[in-house]
Design an enzyme around this catalytic site. Structure first.
Site, PDB file in Angstrom:
ATOM      1  N   LYS A 213      -6.194  -1.699  -1.762  1.00 55.85           N
ATOM      2  CA  LYS A 213      -5.281  -0.630  -1.229  1.00 55.85           C
ATOM      3  C   LYS A 213      -6.274  -0.015   0.152  1.00 55.85           C
ATOM      4  O   LYS A 213      -6.069  -0.690   1.266  1.00 55.85           O
ATOM      5  CB  LYS A 213      -4.229   0.334  -1.322  1.00 55.85           C
TER       6      LYS A 213
ATOM      7  N   GLY B 267       7.238   2.897  -8.315  1.00 58.14           N
ATOM      8  CA  GLY B 267       8.596   3.016  -8.642  1.00 58.14           C
ATOM      9  C   GLY B 267       9.230   1.822  -7.660  1.00 58.14           C
ATOM     10  O   GLY B 267       8.476   1.276  -6.631  1.00 58.14           O
TER      11      GLY B 267
ATOM     12  N   VAL C 167       0.990  -0.924   0.023  1.00 55.04           N
ATOM     13  CA  VAL C 167      -0.355   0.258  -0.038  1.00 55.04           C
ATOM     14  C   VAL C 167       0.552   1.434   0.147  1.00 55.04           C
ATOM     15  O   VAL C 167       2.076   1.420   0.930  1.00 55.04           O
ATOM     16  CB  VAL C 167      -0.848   0.678   1.326  1.00 55.04           C
TER      17      VAL C 167
ATOM     18  N   GLU D  38       0.774  -1.134 -12.803  1.00 56.82           N
ATOM     19  CA  GLU D  38       0.801  -2.730 -12.876  1.00 56.82           C
ATOM     20  C   GLU D  38       1.007  -3.644 -14.143  1.00 56.82           C
ATOM     21  O   GLU D  38       0.861  -3.085 -14.848  1.00 56.82           O
ATOM     22  CB  GLU D  38      -1.118  -3.174 -12.536  1.00 56.82           C
TER      23      GLU D  38
HETATM   24  P1  NAP Z   1       7.185  -6.702 -12.989  1.00 59.06           P
HETATM   25  O1  NAP Z   1       7.669  -5.078 -13.257  1.00 59.06           O
HETATM   26  O2  NAP Z   1       6.195  -7.127 -14.236  1.00 59.06           O
HETATM   27  O3  NAP Z   1       7.953  -8.208 -12.416  1.00 59.06           O
HETATM   28  C1  NAP Z   1       7.043  -9.145 -11.646  1.00 59.06           C
HETATM   29  C2  NAP Z   1       8.062  -9.986 -11.590  1.00 59.06           C
HETATM   30  O4  NAP Z   1       7.452 -11.112 -11.462  1.00 59.06           O
HETATM   31  C3  NAP Z   1       9.542 -10.499 -12.610  1.00 59.06           C
HETATM   32  O5  NAP Z   1      10.435 -10.867 -12.998  1.00 59.06           O
HETATM   33  C4  NAP Z   1       8.566 -11.825 -13.537  1.00 59.06           C
HETATM   34  O6  NAP Z   1       9.319 -12.617 -13.796  1.00 59.06           O
HETATM   35  C5  NAP Z   1       8.336 -12.421 -11.781  1.00 59.06           C
HETATM   36  N1  NAP Z   1       6.538 -13.133 -12.057  1.00 59.06           N
HETATM   37  C6  NAP Z   1       5.594 -13.319 -12.705  1.00 59.06           C
HETATM   38  N2  NAP Z   1       4.833 -13.770 -12.652  1.00 59.06           N
HETATM   39  C7  NAP Z   1       5.548 -15.581 -12.050  1.00 59.06           C
HETATM   40  C8  NAP Z   1       4.960 -16.618 -12.260  1.00 59.06           C
HETATM   41  N3  NAP Z   1       3.756 -16.819 -13.100  1.00 59.06           N
HETATM   42  N4  NAP Z   1       6.402 -17.407 -11.902  1.00 59.06           N
HETATM   43  C9  NAP Z   1       7.622 -17.073 -11.567  1.00 59.06           C
HETATM   44  N5  NAP Z   1       8.098 -15.033 -11.819  1.00 59.06           N
HETATM   45  C10 NAP Z   1       7.132 -14.258 -12.378  1.00 59.06           C
HETATM   46  O7  NAP Z   1       6.569  -6.474 -11.631  1.00 59.06           O
HETATM   47  P2  NAP Z   1       6.263  -4.823 -10.182  1.00 59.06           P
HETATM   48  O8  NAP Z   1       5.987  -3.814 -11.131  1.00 59.06           O
HETATM   49  O9  NAP Z   1       7.952  -5.298 -10.096  1.00 59.06           O
HETATM   50  O10 NAP Z   1       5.080  -5.964  -9.480  1.00 59.06           O
HETATM   51  C11 NAP Z   1       5.241  -6.902  -8.719  1.00 59.06           C
HETATM   52  C12 NAP Z   1       4.263  -6.482  -7.181  1.00 59.06           C
HETATM   53  O11 NAP Z   1       4.626  -5.687  -6.372  1.00 59.06           O
HETATM   54  C13 NAP Z   1       2.942  -6.579  -7.650  1.00 59.06           C
HETATM   55  O12 NAP Z   1       2.771  -7.554  -6.929  1.00 59.06           O
HETATM   56  C14 NAP Z   1       2.459  -5.095  -7.801  1.00 59.06           C
HETATM   57  O13 NAP Z   1       1.401  -5.250  -7.490  1.00 59.06           O
HETATM   58  C15 NAP Z   1       3.555  -4.843  -6.373  1.00 59.06           C
HETATM   59  N6  NAP Z   1       3.984  -3.401  -6.568  1.00 59.06           N
HETATM   60  C16 NAP Z   1       4.828  -3.228  -7.572  1.00 59.06           C
HETATM   61  C17 NAP Z   1       5.119  -1.284  -7.909  1.00 59.06           C
HETATM   62  C18 NAP Z   1       4.976  -0.556  -8.979  1.00 59.06           C
HETATM   63  O14 NAP Z   1       5.418   0.413  -8.324  1.00 59.06           O
HETATM   64  N7  NAP Z   1       5.764  -1.134  -9.632  1.00 59.06           N
HETATM   65  C19 NAP Z   1       4.372  -0.388  -6.071  1.00 59.06           C
HETATM   66  C20 NAP Z   1       4.194  -1.175  -5.500  1.00 59.06           C
HETATM   67  C21 NAP Z   1       3.807  -2.711  -5.105  1.00 59.06           C
HETATM   68  P3  NAP Z   1      10.179 -12.204 -15.718  1.00 59.06           P
HETATM   69  O15 NAP Z   1      10.817 -11.621 -15.049  1.00 59.06           O
HETATM   70  O16 NAP Z   1      10.792 -13.640 -15.611  1.00 59.06           O
HETATM   71  O17 NAP Z   1       9.180 -12.095 -16.349  1.00 59.06           O
HETATM   72  N1  HSE Z   2       0.457   0.636  -9.782  1.00 61.24           N
HETATM   73  C1  HSE Z   2       0.639   0.222  -8.557  1.00 61.24           C
HETATM   74  C2  HSE Z   2       0.454   2.369  -8.788  1.00 61.24           C
HETATM   75  C3  HSE Z   2       1.958   0.223  -8.409  1.00 61.24           C
HETATM   76  O1  HSE Z   2       0.723   3.455  -9.356  1.00 61.24           O
HETATM   77  O2  HSE Z   2       0.274   2.753  -7.387  1.00 61.24           O
HETATM   78  C4  HSE Z   2       1.979   1.373  -6.423  1.00 61.24           C
HETATM   79  O3  HSE Z   2       1.303   0.311  -5.340  1.00 61.24           O
END
Ligand code: NAP
Ligand code: HSE
Length: 446
Positions: free
Chosen positions: A225, A327, A152, A210
């Site tokens: 959230k 981020g 969150v 996302e």
């Molecule tokens: P992302 O860049 O798409 O990274 C996802 C990672 O997980 C990749 O390394 C992917 O592998 C791996 N993955 C996905 N599905 C998989 C599976 N079935 N088995 C094994 N590995 C798998 O996503 P992200 O932005 O980092 O977000 C990840 C999480 O953090 C999400 O829950 C999101 O809601 C949360 N989050 C993100 C942010 C943000 O700002 N981005 C902020 C807060 C929370 P590959 O590299 O091989 O594709």
């Molecule tokens: N996709 C989410 C956002 C990442 O833009 O707030 C942080 O949880």
């Protein structure tokens, strides 16, 4: 649909070998935007983690979809890169950080880890919102901690604030901007006149969105959230499907312009509030919707991927927290904070670093900044020139000058300076004749 109930943490950490601390073995589920940033943080801030926990950490394994993809900062001699949870478990991690997202297979993986008593920290808001009750029950049964600060509001420690700092209070209302992507898009559309599609593409490129950005723009990310925060704040179970969620897809440039004429900005606002029920008792109102927010409201000024949460309650009144809501590196800081909590901080120090006995205090002139100068001067030829000359004499550059008559033969002169050392300004003003002199430093806009 299952609802989430956030239970207290259990399991102590860390594992030790024969009473001696050995490096803590951390495994990562996911090595994308967030997981990759967390890995970098654990390397670059290793010393901070060690100071906070008295433990070294090493990343023993990383679970990804594509184990053959080239990835920065991964040394195959020390870190296993795999697409198999069994292979990851064989490296015997002490703690697992989940940043892979999605419901399955993530839920099943986390249940496996918690059943084995392995603590987990997660950034996965959909999973916590939809399966929190099940996950926490299994965490308790397995004697493992499950922490979710990063799920969150990115870097903002709102979960900790609600669970710990405000634990002994009654919370009446939460009002927040909980999604970085849509706030970034609305800011770009409002302040820079950018189109919807371009703004979304930028949010994706910057790692805010996302993996499926529908969750952001349809309000589902903020709804997850909000259900997590409301569950903690009101001590209740919240079904995410009870959050009425409307996204920003229907908001047009015309709405943004009309809102500006009305002295408002359009924001995607998440609200959770206790309301008296018609027949007595209490209900909880939950919604996520684009709203017209008056420009004077604290949420109106929240721009870009920043998130903010306003909490009203008793006896504390109102608290407002804000910070980076999305981020990779920003979210990684919250995961790392949870990791430190799982490992447990040992001694308690007055400072973060007990080895830094004393940092020298900077002299006053170490910081050059803009200044406001108000002075009462004689209203006669040559006075302004004399003041300007005195300032030039010590190298102080004038930014703006305002002059106002101030009674018989007197004038009030207001000068703002470009950044200068306070000592240089003092020396200049010592050569100026003024019956009333006020000097104030000016805070920069950022
Ligand atoms: P992302 O860049 O798409 O990274 C996802 C990672 O997980 C990749 O390394 C992917 O592998 C791996 N993955 C996905 N599905 C998989 C599976 N079935 N088995 C094994 N590995 C798998 O996503 P992200 O932005 O980092 O977000 C990840 C999480 O953090 C999400 O829950 C999101 O809601 C949360 N989050 C993100 C942010 C943000 O700002 N981005 C902020 C807060 C929370 P590959 O590299 O091989 O594709
Ligand atoms: N996709 C989410 C956002 C990442 O833009 O707030 C942080 O949880």
């Amino acid at each position: 649909m299952e609802s989430s109930a956030i239970a207290p943490d259990v399991s102590p950490m860390p594992a030790r070998v024969d009473g001696e601390a050995r490096p803590v073995r951390v495994a990562l589920l996911g090595h994308g935007t967030v997981g990759g940033s967390l890995h970098r943080l654990l390397v670059e801030h290793r010393e901070h983690v060690r100071l906070a926990t008295q433990r070294d950490v090493e990343v023993c394994a990383v679970l990804v979809r594509d184990a053959d993809k080239a990835r920065d900062g991964l040394d195959p001699d020390t870190t296993l890169v795999t697409d198999s949870l069994e292979a990851l478990l064989a490296t015997e991690p002490d703690v697992v950080c989940e940043a892979m997202g999605g419901i399955e297979p993530t839920r099943t993986h986390l249940l496996t880890l918690l059943d084995r008593g392995i603590p987990v920290v997660t950034a996965n808001k959909q999973l916590v919102a939809r399966h929190g009750t099940e996950l926490f029950a299994r965490a308790e049964a397995g004697g493992a901690q499950l922490r979710f600060e990063a799920s969150v509001c990115g870097a903002v420690p709102i979960v900790r604030m609600l669970r710990e700092s405000l634990a002994a209070t009654r919370i009446e209302r939460l009002l927040g901007i909980l999604n970085g992507t849509t706030n970034f898009m609305l800011t770009a559309m409002t302040a820079h006149g950018q189109g919807y599609d371009d703004a979304l593409a930028d949010a994706q490129r910057l790692g805010y969105a996302e993996p499926d950005p529908t969750e952001d723009v349809e309000g589902l990310d903020a709804a997850a959230k909000l259900s997590i925060l409301a569950g903690i704040a009101f001590g209740t179970t919240v079904d995410i499907d009870d959050v009425r969620a409307t996204g920003i897809t229907g908001v047009t440039a015309e709405d943004v312009a009309h809102a500006a004429v009305l002295g408002c900005r359009i924001k995607l606002v998440a609200r959770a509030e206790r309301l008296a029920a018609a027949g007595g008792g209490t209900t909880v109102a939950l919604d996520v919707t684009p709203m017209l927010v008056p420009e004077t409201h604290p949420l109106a000024a929240i721009s870009g991927a920043t998130n903010a949460v306003l909490v009203d309650g008793a006896p504390f009144g109102r608290l407002v927290v804000q910070g980076a809501g999305a981020g990779g590196p920003e979210t990684a800081s919250a995961l790392a904070g949870d990791l430190v909590s799982v490992l447990g901080s040992e001694p308690s120090f007055l400072t973060r670093d007990p080895h830094v006995a004393h940092l020298p205090v900077a002299p006053r002139d170490a910081r050059a900044e803009r200044h406001y100068v108000r002075m009462q001067v004689a209203d006669q030829p040559g006075v302004l020139a004399a003041v300007a000359g005195a300032l030039a004499g010590t190298g102080v550059s004038i930014e703006r000058v305002l002059q106002q008559a101030a009674g018989e033969g007197e004038a009030t002169l207001v000068i703002t300076t470009h950044p200068c050392a306070p000592g240089d300004l003092d020396s200049a003003l010592a050569n100026v004749t003024s019956s009333d002199l006020t000097v104030l430093p000016m805070l920069d806009e950022d």
